[in-house]
Design a protein around this motif. Structure first.
Motif, PDB file in Angstrom:
ATOM      1  N   LEU A  92       0.819  -1.203   0.000  1.00 37.78           N
ATOM      2  CA  LEU A  92       0.000   0.000   0.000  1.00 37.78           C
ATOM      3  C   LEU A  92       0.859   1.262   0.000  1.00 37.78           C
ATOM      4  CD1 LEU A  92      -3.124   0.011   2.337  1.00 37.78           C
ATOM      5  CD2 LEU A  92      -2.402   1.927   0.959  1.00 37.78           C
ATOM      6  N   TRP A  93       1.821   1.287   0.910  1.00 41.86           N
ATOM      7  CA  TRP A  93       2.696   2.452   0.988  1.00 41.86           C
ATOM      8  C   TRP A  93       3.602   2.561  -0.233  1.00 41.86           C
ATOM      9  CZ3 TRP A  93       2.288   6.661   3.713  1.00 41.86           C
ATOM     10  CH2 TRP A  93       1.559   6.636   4.909  1.00 41.86           C
ATOM     11  N   SER A  94       3.962   1.427  -0.829  1.00 42.08           N
ATOM     12  CA  SER A  94       4.793   1.462  -2.039  1.00 42.08           C
ATOM     13  C   SER A  94       4.047   2.126  -3.183  1.00 42.08           C
ATOM     14  CB  SER A  94       5.212   0.041  -2.448  1.00 42.08           C
ATOM     15  OG  SER A  94       6.086  -0.531  -1.497  1.00 42.08           O
ATOM     16  N   LEU A  95       2.740   1.870  -3.275  1.00 42.56           N
ATOM     17  CA  LEU A  95       1.938   2.512  -4.317  1.00 42.56           C
ATOM     18  C   LEU A  95       1.932   4.031  -4.123  1.00 42.56           C
ATOM     19  CD1 LEU A  95      -1.155   0.103  -4.502  1.00 42.56           C
ATOM     20  CD2 LEU A  95       1.067  -0.075  -5.622  1.00 42.56           C
ATOM     21  N   ALA A  96       1.876   4.451  -2.860  1.00 41.18           N
ATOM     22  CA  ALA A  96       1.916   5.883  -2.571  1.00 41.18           C
ATOM     23  C   ALA A  96       3.279   6.464  -2.928  1.00 41.18           C
ATOM     24  CB  ALA A  96       1.604   6.130  -1.093  1.00 41.18           C
ATOM     25  N   VAL A  97       4.346   5.713  -2.672  1.00 36.48           N
ATOM     26  CA  VAL A  97       5.695   6.181  -2.992  1.00 36.48           C
ATOM     27  C   VAL A  97       5.882   6.296  -4.498  1.00 36.48           C
ATOM     28  CG1 VAL A  97       8.141   5.548  -2.932  1.00 36.48           C
ATOM     29  CG2 VAL A  97       6.764   5.349  -0.867  1.00 36.48           C
ATOM     30  N   VAL A  98       5.332   5.332  -5.259  1.00 33.71           N
ATOM     31  CA  VAL A  98       5.405   5.403  -6.724  1.00 33.71           C
ATOM     32  C   VAL A  98       4.743   6.692  -7.216  1.00 33.71           C
ATOM     33  CG1 VAL A  98       4.574   4.385  -8.878  1.00 33.71           C
ATOM     34  CG2 VAL A  98       5.546   2.919  -7.109  1.00 33.71           C
ATOM     35  N   ALA A  99       3.565   6.988  -6.676  1.00 35.90           N
ATOM     36  CA  ALA A  99       2.862   8.211  -7.068  1.00 35.90           C
ATOM     37  C   ALA A  99       3.677   9.449  -6.700  1.00 35.90           C
ATOM     38  CB  ALA A  99       1.491   8.256  -6.390  1.00 35.90           C
ATOM     39  N   PHE A 100       4.263   9.429  -5.501  1.00 38.56           N
ATOM     40  CA  PHE A 100       5.075  10.559  -5.040  1.00 38.56           C
ATOM     41  C   PHE A 100       6.298  10.750  -5.932  1.00 38.56           C
ATOM     42  CE2 PHE A 100       8.422  12.218  -2.114  1.00 38.56           C
ATOM     43  CZ  PHE A 100       7.851  13.457  -1.850  1.00 38.56           C
ATOM     44  N   GLU A 101       6.935   9.631  -6.300  1.00 39.59           N
ATOM     45  CA  GLU A 101       8.113   9.700  -7.167  1.00 39.59           C
ATOM     46  C   GLU A 101       7.760  10.270  -8.528  1.00 39.59           C
ATOM     47  OE1 GLU A 101      10.732   8.312 -10.384  1.00 39.59           O
ATOM     48  OE2 GLU A 101       8.627   7.747 -10.006  1.00 39.59           O
ATOM     49  N   ARG A 102       6.630   9.833  -9.100  1.00 45.46           N
ATOM     50  CA  ARG A 102       6.205  10.336 -10.409  1.00 45.46           C
ATOM     51  C   ARG A 102       5.940  11.849 -10.341  1.00 45.46           C
ATOM     52  NH1 ARG A 102       7.818   8.398 -14.584  1.00 45.46           N
ATOM     53  NH2 ARG A 102       9.520   8.401 -13.087  1.00 45.46           N
ATOM     54  N   TRP A 103       5.338  12.280  -9.244  1.00 43.83           N
ATOM     55  CA  TRP A 103       5.039  13.709  -9.062  1.00 43.83           C
ATOM     56  C   TRP A 103       6.326  14.525  -8.997  1.00 43.83           C
ATOM     57  CZ3 TRP A 103       5.043  16.540  -4.048  1.00 43.83           C
ATOM     58  CH2 TRP A 103       4.538  17.842  -4.177  1.00 43.83           C
ATOM     59  N   LEU A 104       7.301  14.042  -8.221  1.00 39.45           N
ATOM     60  CA  LEU A 104       8.565  14.764  -8.088  1.00 39.45           C
ATOM     61  C   LEU A 104       9.327  14.822  -9.409  1.00 39.45           C
ATOM     62  CD1 LEU A 104      10.088  13.558  -4.681  1.00 39.45           C
ATOM     63  CD2 LEU A 104       9.094  15.790  -5.202  1.00 39.45           C
ATOM     64  N   VAL A 105       9.370  13.692 -10.124  1.00 41.23           N
ATOM     65  CA  VAL A 105      10.178  13.608 -11.342  1.00 41.23           C
ATOM     66  C   VAL A 105       9.527  14.354 -12.497  1.00 41.23           C
ATOM     67  CG1 VAL A 105      11.058  12.018 -13.111  1.00 41.23           C
ATOM     68  CG2 VAL A 105      11.280  11.440 -10.683  1.00 41.23           C
ATOM     69  N   VAL A 106       8.215  14.212 -12.656  1.00 45.87           N
ATOM     70  CA  VAL A 106       7.540  14.791 -13.816  1.00 45.87           C
ATOM     71  C   VAL A 106       7.116  16.241 -13.576  1.00 45.87           C
ATOM     72  CG1 VAL A 106       5.605  14.553 -15.417  1.00 45.87           C
ATOM     73  CG2 VAL A 106       6.759  12.513 -14.542  1.00 45.87           C
ATOM     74  N   CYS A 107       6.495  16.505 -12.435  1.00 45.54           N
ATOM     75  CA  CYS A 107       5.982  17.862 -12.165  1.00 45.54           C
ATOM     76  C   CYS A 107       7.047  18.808 -11.630  1.00 45.54           C
ATOM     77  CB  CYS A 107       4.803  17.784 -11.187  1.00 45.54           C
ATOM     78  SG  CYS A 107       3.391  16.869 -11.832  1.00 45.54           S
ATOM     79  N   LYS A 108       8.127  18.243 -11.084  1.00 49.45           N
ATOM     80  CA  LYS A 108       9.249  19.035 -10.568  1.00 49.45           C
ATOM     81  C   LYS A 108       8.821  20.138  -9.596  1.00 49.45           C
ATOM     82  CE  LYS A 108      12.055  18.224 -14.690  1.00 49.45           C
ATOM     83  NZ  LYS A 108      12.874  17.181 -14.071  1.00 49.45           N
ATOM     84  N   PRO A 109       8.076  19.802  -8.546  1.00 54.34           N
ATOM     85  CA  PRO A 109       7.656  20.836  -7.588  1.00 54.34           C
ATOM     86  C   PRO A 109       8.825  21.418  -6.804  1.00 54.34           C
ATOM     87  CG  PRO A 109       7.186  18.658  -6.718  1.00 54.34           C
ATOM     88  CD  PRO A 109       7.622  18.463  -8.137  1.00 54.34           C
ATOM     89  N   LEU A 110       9.949  20.685  -6.754  1.00 52.52           N
ATOM     90  CA  LEU A 110      11.123  21.165  -6.021  1.00 52.52           C
ATOM     91  C   LEU A 110      12.196  21.689  -6.961  1.00 52.52           C
ATOM     92  CD1 LEU A 110      11.453  18.346  -3.313  1.00 52.52           C
ATOM     93  CD2 LEU A 110      10.223  20.528  -3.173  1.00 52.52           C
ATOM     94  N   GLY A 111      11.781  22.077  -8.155  1.00 54.30           N
ATOM     95  CA  GLY A 111      12.733  22.634  -9.107  1.00 54.30           C
ATOM     96  C   GLY A 111      13.658  21.580  -9.672  1.00 54.30           C
ATOM     97  N   ASN A 112      14.957  21.770  -9.510  1.00 59.81           N
ATOM     98  CA  ASN A 112      15.945  20.863 -10.097  1.00 59.81           C
ATOM     99  C   ASN A 112      16.312  19.694  -9.182  1.00 59.81           C
ATOM    100  OD1 ASN A 112      16.215  22.348 -12.491  1.00 59.81           O
ATOM    101  ND2 ASN A 112      17.623  23.788 -11.497  1.00 59.81           N
ATOM    102  N   PHE A 113      15.547  19.512  -8.123  1.00 58.13           N
ATOM    103  CA  PHE A 113      15.818  18.378  -7.240  1.00 58.13           C
ATOM    104  C   PHE A 113      15.754  17.070  -8.026  1.00 58.13           C
ATOM    105  CE2 PHE A 113      14.042  14.901  -4.702  1.00 58.13           C
ATOM    106  CZ  PHE A 113      15.019  14.778  -3.722  1.00 58.13           C
ATOM    107  N   ALA A 114      16.765  16.223  -7.863  1.00 62.22           N
ATOM    108  CA  ALA A 114      16.828  14.947  -8.579  1.00 62.22           C
ATOM    109  C   ALA A 114      16.521  13.793  -7.616  1.00 62.22           C
ATOM    110  CB  ALA A 114      18.207  14.762  -9.196  1.00 62.22           C
TER     111      ALA A 114
END
Length: 351
Positions: A131-153
């Motif tokens: 369950l938590w892994s599914l949430a982490v996948v969603a979080f990772e996609r958000w960070l990588v694609v939407c880049k809410p933290l700018g250039n954070f990798a």
């Protein structure tokens, strides 16, 4: 058997009884077949179903792990999380589904009280990690694609840290029943085990544990998934509108939209029935219900060991290509689509 009445019972089980009998141990799910709860055909059908989940769930998740080990190009931060999901699914399939298959074939909890606790704990632990892994996948996609933290990798060590966090959260959720906050007992047709959410024994504080699971292990991950994927879809729609003539961008939006819908529906299919049923029982004490219905959400959650990999891994073109290669199958078509499709999604994000 519609209503049930609660009686003084041994510590390790609870039986909903509509029969007039004083010999409660004669119906113990640890001692005798529970034929009073259903037709023989139902027990054997459930046994076959659990055997299918055990075999298919074990096979697909072992292949996922083996494929990642064999192909270095799969060892990306996203795939680390997917492998973490596969390990959790493997625990549920190997311990949960196999035990249920064995018990349904004998029509009672043939592994005894200790085996019941082990099965309940393993299934809950693996389920919570999943369950938590599914949430982490969603979080990772958000960070990588939407880049809410700018250039954070988002790198591999971040993914590993997130994987560790899923196990910590899962232990926080699954360990309490082993130490007196709720308990693991037979549920439904008494051939599978889970947290006690249907008795009113104040000694175990079952109600507070149910609310804890709902808040910490359903509401938080689900909110994370919905927020992250909704942001992803909004960004893709904006990019697709700005590049209306770009066929690849339009295709990427359609593909991601379809996958997001499938992912969210899969999450709800797995966990919503268990959550809704347990919350209804907790908030409607005294209302009659058929406890055998608890078998349905239990089976649906265990089915996640099969459809989660299909959604998150087999729809991953790079992963699918490597899997076909490992199995000696032709993967040329996937290689072409995988190289052209990109990760069109990541291209449409802000620079």
């Amino acid at each position: 058997m519609r209503g049930h009445r609660q009686m003084e019972l041994p510590e390790d089980f609870f039986i909903p009884i509509s029969l007039d009998t004083n010999n409660i141990t004669a119906l113990s799910p640890f001692l005798v077949p529970q034929d009073h709860l259903g037709h023989l055909g139902v027990f054997y059908a459930m046994s076959i179903y659990m055997f299918f989940l055990f075999v298919s769930g074990t096979t697909i998740n072992v292949l996922t792990i083996a494929c990642t080990v064999q192909y270095k190009k799969l060892r990306s931060h996203l795939n680390y999380i997917l492998v973490n999901l596969a390990v959790a699914n493997l625990i549920v399939a190997c311990v949960g589904s196999s035990t249920c298959f064995y018990c349904f074939s004998f029509r009672y909890m043939a592994v005894g009280p200790t085996g019941c606790k082990i099965e309940g704990f393993a299934a809950t632990l693996g389920g919570m990690v999943s369950l938590w892994s599914l949430a982490v996948v969603a979080f990772e996609r958000w960070l990588v694609v939407c880049k809410p933290l700018g250039n954070f990798a988002f790198k591999s060590h971040h993914a590993i840290a997130c994987c560790v966090a899923t196990w910590v959260f899962a232990l926080i959720a699954s360990a309490p029943p082993l130490f007196g906050w709720s308990r693991y007992i037979p549920e439904g047709m008494q051939c599978s085990c889970g947290p006690d959410w249907y008795t009113t024994n104040n000694k175990y504080n079952n109600e507070s544990y149910v609310y804890f699971l709902f808040g910490f292990c359903f509401a938080v991950p689900f909110t994370t998934i919905v927020f992250c994927y909704s942001q992803l879809l909004l960004m893709l729609k904006s990019a697709a509108k700005a590049q209306a003539e770009s066929a690849s961008t339009q295709k990427a939006e359609r593909e991601v939209t379809r996958m997001v819908v499938v992912m969210v529906l899969g999450f709800l299919f797995c966990w919503a029935p268990y959550t809704i049923f347990s919350l209804w029982v907790v908030n409607n004490r005294g209302q009659s219900f058929d406890l055998r219905l608890a078998t349905i959400p239990s089976c649906m959650s265990k089915a996640s060991t099969v459809y989660n990999p299909m959604i998150y891994i087999l729809l991953n073109k790079q992963f699918r290509t490597c899997l076909k290669k490992m199995l000696g199958m032709s993967a040329s078509d996937d290689e072409e689509s995988s190289s052209s499709s990109v990760t069109e999604v990541s291209k449409v994000g802000p620079a």
